[in-house]
Write a protein that holds these residues in place. Sequence first.
Motif, PDB file in Angstrom:
ATOM      1  N   LEU A 121      17.541   4.074   5.034  1.00  0.00           N
ATOM      2  CA  LEU A 121      17.097   5.402   4.596  1.00  0.00           C
ATOM      3  C   LEU A 121      18.283   6.365   4.584  1.00  0.00           C
ATOM      4  O   LEU A 121      18.465   7.140   3.639  1.00  0.00           O
ATOM      5  CB  LEU A 121      15.997   5.893   5.546  1.00  0.00           C
ATOM      6  CG  LEU A 121      15.365   7.244   5.239  1.00  0.00           C
ATOM      7  CD1 LEU A 121      14.731   7.266   3.872  1.00  0.00           C
ATOM      8  CD2 LEU A 121      14.312   7.582   6.291  1.00  0.00           C
ATOM      9  N   HIS A 156      13.093   2.302  -7.288  1.00  0.00           N
ATOM     10  CA  HIS A 156      11.936   2.244  -8.198  1.00  0.00           C
ATOM     11  C   HIS A 156      12.352   1.967  -9.643  1.00  0.00           C
ATOM     12  O   HIS A 156      11.539   1.508 -10.449  1.00  0.00           O
ATOM     13  CB  HIS A 156      11.127   3.547  -8.120  1.00  0.00           C
ATOM     14  CG  HIS A 156      10.469   3.725  -6.788  1.00  0.00           C
ATOM     15  ND1 HIS A 156       9.383   2.983  -6.379  1.00  0.00           N
ATOM     16  CD2 HIS A 156      10.781   4.534  -5.745  1.00  0.00           C
ATOM     17  CE1 HIS A 156       9.036   3.338  -5.157  1.00  0.00           C
ATOM     18  NE2 HIS A 156       9.864   4.275  -4.743  1.00  0.00           N
ATOM     19  N   PHE A 210       0.879  -1.157   0.000  1.00  0.00           N
ATOM     20  CA  PHE A 210       0.000   0.000   0.000  1.00  0.00           C
ATOM     21  C   PHE A 210       0.927   1.220   0.000  1.00  0.00           C
ATOM     22  O   PHE A 210       1.972   1.195   0.664  1.00  0.00           O
ATOM     23  CB  PHE A 210      -0.908   0.011   1.251  1.00  0.00           C
ATOM     24  CG  PHE A 210      -2.021   0.982   1.077  1.00  0.00           C
ATOM     25  CD1 PHE A 210      -3.120   0.655   0.331  1.00  0.00           C
ATOM     26  CD2 PHE A 210      -1.921   2.263   1.612  1.00  0.00           C
ATOM     27  CE1 PHE A 210      -4.133   1.579   0.102  1.00  0.00           C
ATOM     28  CE2 PHE A 210      -2.918   3.190   1.391  1.00  0.00           C
ATOM     29  CZ  PHE A 210      -4.030   2.847   0.635  1.00  0.00           C
ATOM     30  N   LYS A 262      11.474  10.907   6.703  1.00  0.00           N
ATOM     31  CA  LYS A 262      11.998  10.615   8.042  1.00  0.00           C
ATOM     32  C   LYS A 262      12.147   9.128   8.332  1.00  0.00           C
ATOM     33  O   LYS A 262      13.061   8.697   9.021  1.00  0.00           O
ATOM     34  CB  LYS A 262      11.016  11.153   9.079  1.00  0.00           C
ATOM     35  CG  LYS A 262      11.168  12.590   9.446  1.00  0.00           C
ATOM     36  CD  LYS A 262      10.300  12.790  10.688  1.00  0.00           C
ATOM     37  CE  LYS A 262      10.150  14.214  11.080  1.00  0.00           C
ATOM     38  NZ  LYS A 262       9.167  14.332  12.190  1.00  0.00           N
ATOM     39  N   THR A 285       7.333   0.865   0.484  1.00  0.00           N
ATOM     40  CA  THR A 285       7.580   0.322  -0.860  1.00  0.00           C
ATOM     41  C   THR A 285       9.051   0.465  -1.262  1.00  0.00           C
ATOM     42  O   THR A 285       9.691  -0.506  -1.697  1.00  0.00           O
ATOM     43  CB  THR A 285       6.725   1.086  -1.902  1.00  0.00           C
ATOM     44  OG1 THR A 285       5.409   1.264  -1.402  1.00  0.00           O
ATOM     45  CG2 THR A 285       6.700   0.367  -3.229  1.00  0.00           C
TER      46      THR A 285
HETATM   47  P1  PAP Z   1       5.489   4.658  -2.333  1.00  0.00           P
HETATM   48  O1  PAP Z   1       4.546   3.602  -1.887  1.00  0.00           O
HETATM   49  O2  PAP Z   1       4.822   5.875  -2.856  1.00  0.00           O
HETATM   50  O3  PAP Z   1       6.547   4.151  -3.261  1.00  0.00           O
HETATM   51  P2  PAP Z   1       6.952   4.424   0.152  1.00  0.00           P
HETATM   52  O4  PAP Z   1       8.347   4.127  -0.170  1.00  0.00           O
HETATM   53  O5  PAP Z   1       6.104   3.320   0.648  1.00  0.00           O
HETATM   54  O6  PAP Z   1       6.280   5.193  -1.060  1.00  0.00           O
HETATM   55  O7  PAP Z   1       6.859   5.512   1.285  1.00  0.00           O
HETATM   56  C1  PAP Z   1       7.803   6.446   1.610  1.00  0.00           C
HETATM   57  C2  PAP Z   1       8.006   6.293   3.080  1.00  0.00           C
HETATM   58  O8  PAP Z   1       8.993   5.287   3.309  1.00  0.00           O
HETATM   59  C3  PAP Z   1       8.556   7.575   3.690  1.00  0.00           C
HETATM   60  O9  PAP Z   1       8.141   7.551   5.049  1.00  0.00           O
HETATM   61  P3  PAP Z   1       7.976   8.862   5.921  1.00  0.00           P
HETATM   62  O10 PAP Z   1       7.201   9.847   5.104  1.00  0.00           O
HETATM   63  O11 PAP Z   1       7.258   8.451   7.164  1.00  0.00           O
HETATM   64  O12 PAP Z   1       9.360   9.323   6.212  1.00  0.00           O
HETATM   65  C4  PAP Z   1      10.035   7.354   3.542  1.00  0.00           C
HETATM   66  O13 PAP Z   1      10.830   8.150   4.379  1.00  0.00           O
HETATM   67  C5  PAP Z   1      10.127   5.884   3.915  1.00  0.00           C
HETATM   68  N1  PAP Z   1      11.329   5.259   3.390  1.00  0.00           N
HETATM   69  C6  PAP Z   1      11.872   5.374   2.156  1.00  0.00           C
HETATM   70  N2  PAP Z   1      12.987   4.650   2.058  1.00  0.00           N
HETATM   71  C7  PAP Z   1      13.171   4.067   3.252  1.00  0.00           C
HETATM   72  C8  PAP Z   1      14.180   3.202   3.783  1.00  0.00           C
HETATM   73  N3  PAP Z   1      15.192   2.822   3.063  1.00  0.00           N
HETATM   74  N4  PAP Z   1      14.048   2.794   5.077  1.00  0.00           N
HETATM   75  C9  PAP Z   1      12.997   3.166   5.840  1.00  0.00           C
HETATM   76  N5  PAP Z   1      12.024   3.995   5.391  1.00  0.00           N
HETATM   77  C10 PAP Z   1      12.111   4.442   4.119  1.00  0.00           C
END
Ligand code: PAP
Length: 339
Positions: A276, A112, A78, A302, A83
């Motif tokens: 992250l 992606h 979701f 974050k 993702t």
């Molecule tokens: P999508 O479904 O649109 O592709 P998705 O990657 O699920 O997006 O969501 C982004 C969230 O995952 C962000 O969370 P936040 O807004 O609460 O910070 C993003 O920071 C987080 N995210 C992206 N990459 C990582 C990672 N490597 N480790 C942990 N969290 C991550």
Amino acid sequence: MDTATNSKAEIASPIKDVDDEIQQLLQTLPKEEGLISGSGMSLYLYQGFWRSARYLKPAISFQTHFQAFDSDVMVATFPKCGTTWLKALTFSILYRSQFARDVHPLLNFTPHQLVRFMEFDVYLNNPCPDLDNIFCVYKPRLFATHLPHASLPTSIKNSKCKIVYICRNPMDMFVSLWNFTGKLRDKTQDPPLSLDEAFDKFYRGVYSAGPFFEHVLGYWKASQENPNKILFLKYEDLKEDISSQLKHLAIFLGVPFTEDEQKHGVVEEIANICSLKELKEVEVNKKGFHVTGIPHTDFFRKGEVGDWSNYLTPSMVERLDKLIHEKLDNSGLTFKLSS
Ligand code: PAP
């Protein structure tokens, strides 16, 4: 490798090819405005879930034409539930024997680009893309979707194709979504959407891929019925103990970490490169745009458990808490709301 990257944001540019058949279908579907406006971004309720007109046609093409192989692996999520993270992790585990450790593809490609969305990317401009060519670099094939379980192509459900699903507590998911759409609205010069307005839409499930609970429960039930086919992960569990979760994921994918790999820190290495903190610093994640027009950098923020407490009002928390109980009680599914 075809990485399908746009050079400029096209988040809400006019849709060129919503053909007659789709136009006719759209006229029969309930319609609402979601969190992002602009041409092609109105939401339509298709098979119980909200979807923008722009991505309805590719979703239908994927549903209709895709033929799964038993060896396929699909990351299903979701939105805003992890993702990007799960794509990076699954790619790194599954293909770790196919590239040298010091030239990890994540240093040159975004998660992606390495694990492409079917309905937002692979099928975007072509109802029958050349999958042999698209998936020619690494084997087995690995791809992603936000489609709900009930809407998956039949061959995915009927084959031995494995599905890795990740979800996240709905409060953090909503806050992540609100921040994300805020950035997109800035770029499309839409006025900001207040947290109240966004919460109202979230509460009613009216946002792209929503409603959340039905999506999560669809995969939850399917994973309970067939745990060898669907691995159901939670963002909070990965945050709490990444090593155990990665070992579990590797076993599920059929590529368990050997004792030697564990001794040489391969699990920690993968956790680290996919973290992250690390991904945010990789040049390719700091610039450019995903094929959807979304800046790569907007996928990283974050990544905390419990960030909702910095945003949601007590009344929002109370309403959401009630909704969580209403939707999940008796399902056996629970979420951690804080770390
Ligand atoms: P999508 O479904 O649109 O592709 P998705 O990657 O699920 O997006 O969501 C982004 C969230 O995952 C962000 O969370 P936040 O807004 O609460 O910070 C993003 O920071 C987080 N995210 C992206 N990459 C990582 C990672 N490597 N480790 C942990 N969290 C991550």
